[in-house]
Design a protein around this motif. Structure first.
Motif, mmCIF file in Angstrom:
data_model
loop_
_atom_site.group_PDB
_atom_site.id
_atom_site.type_symbol
_atom_site.label_atom_id
_atom_site.label_comp_id
_atom_site.label_asym_id
_atom_site.label_seq_id
_atom_site.Cartn_x
_atom_site.Cartn_y
_atom_site.Cartn_z
ATOM 1 N N GLU A 1 9.874 32.262 45.889
ATOM 2 C CA GLU A 1 10.295 31.489 47.061
ATOM 3 C C GLU A 1 9.237 30.423 47.394
ATOM 4 N N LEU B 1 17.218 31.578 45.083
ATOM 5 C CA LEU B 1 16.535 32.864 45.134
ATOM 6 C C LEU B 1 17.524 33.999 44.902
ATOM 7 N N LYS C 1 17.746 36.657 41.730
ATOM 8 C CA LYS C 1 17.815 38.116 41.865
ATOM 9 C C LYS C 1 19.006 38.691 41.103
ATOM 10 N N THR D 1 12.564 44.279 43.609
ATOM 11 C CA THR D 1 13.878 43.615 43.549
ATOM 12 C C THR D 1 14.599 43.552 44.892
ATOM 13 N N SER E 1 6.561 38.028 41.901
ATOM 14 C CA SER E 1 7.254 38.655 43.038
ATOM 15 C C SER E 1 8.279 37.653 43.576
ATOM 16 N N TRP E 2 9.203 38.140 44.371
ATOM 17 C CA TRP E 2 10.201 37.239 44.959
ATOM 18 C C TRP E 2 9.563 36.323 45.989
#
Lengths: 199, 199
Positions: free
Chosen positions: A131, A149, A153, B198, A126-127
């Motif tokens: 992070e 980041l 993306k 996303t 996951s983002w």
């Protein structure tokens, strides 16, 4: 049964842990050839020719370009970097699988020359997790982390052009997925069928 | 991350050891749903409804056909056999992978209805080895063995229509290839990409 090796391009955004995953995979499978790039930049202390890079001069690099000796190449802050065909082809002829660790633009060049190349994109679970990992490294200021980041993306927007998406949840699970993909690709019917003697 | 299950059709000629390989795979992975066929034939002693077959009468079978309730079906010496959609769909909705053990013609019907189904053909390492295995079973006369061998070679002519060719060299190697294929299919970028948020 004899098999030739297959070529796998692996891309993934900064901080996703691609190098850690590939190192673990290569330590486990000594038969895999990890492609070494050629470059015109000067070796740094400790860098060994043929191990970290193939160090060549600009004239040689240009002649290799004109002889179509590269699977892909690029210029970066005044130096050239590229993936020579010959080492890749040699390893594949020996039946070894080859991994090219290259970014999205290089991958596109490779596919143009060798459409049969298998494309693998390594993504974070996951983002938030990406992070967290970038922060945990403690090497970058908060603004730089946000910049990385954002770039991750943007790179992820090309992931749909890849064949496989490996999710780097843990190093072990990501290595297991890479191993499965490499094994499965060798099971593809259209190529393997020739290995069975149908007489 | 939530994933739905995938459906895998496994075919292979008589004597290739498909049942042994699938039994070993299923014993190792209790979460895989092995599709149970419906049939109009009478249960034999020891056969349990819902385990060996779903035993239904001819009227029910015909009504299921007319309601498009089968992924594939066939008549064989006066009885009907078919793969009901509902159990397959239920298992996939629960996130379980499904294996359909069906022959070449049934596989063609499944693909017509569900083109996304992954097709796996199990082949012997060589025809000599298949002949040796058929002989070693000691159940068939030499002429019958030759007949089975010929039918295996005929079935093998359809192997190029499958996605993967698993070579049953040893049970362990064939199971490992099936596991790799199932894992790799879950890594396909076009489907998995939706799992990464996303935003």
């Amino acid at each position: 049964m004899s098999t030739t090796g297959k070529c796998f391009v692996v891309s993934g955004p900064s901080g996703v842990g691609k190098s850690t995953v590939l190192t673990a995979l290569l330590n486990k499978h000594k038969d895999i050839y990890f492609s070494v790039s050629a470059t015109t930049r000067q070796p740094r202390p400790g860098e060994i020719d043929g191990v970290h890079y193939h160090f060549i001069d600009a004239d040689t690099f240009r002649s290799w370009i004109s002889q179509d000796e590269f699977l892909e190449y690029a210029e970066f802050v005044g130096n050239f970097y590229g993936t020579p065909k010959k080492y890749v082809d040699q390893a594949m002829d020996e039946g070894r699988d080859v991994i090219l660790d290259i970014e999205v633009q290089g991958a596109t060049q490779v596919i143009a020359k060798r459409p049969e190349t298998v494309r693998i994109f390594i993504a974070p679970p996951s983002w938030e997790e990406l992070e967290r990992r970038l922060t945990a490294r403690g090497t970058d200021a908060p603004e730089k982390i946000q910049k990385r980041l954002l770039r991750a993306k943007v790179e992820f927007q090309t992931a749909h052009t890849y064949d496989y998406l490996v999710i780097n949840d843990t190093v072990e699970s990501a290595v297991a997925e890479l191993e499965a993909i490499m094994t499965a690709e060798h099971c593809k019917a259209n190529e393997r069928i020739a290995l069975i003697d149908t007489k």
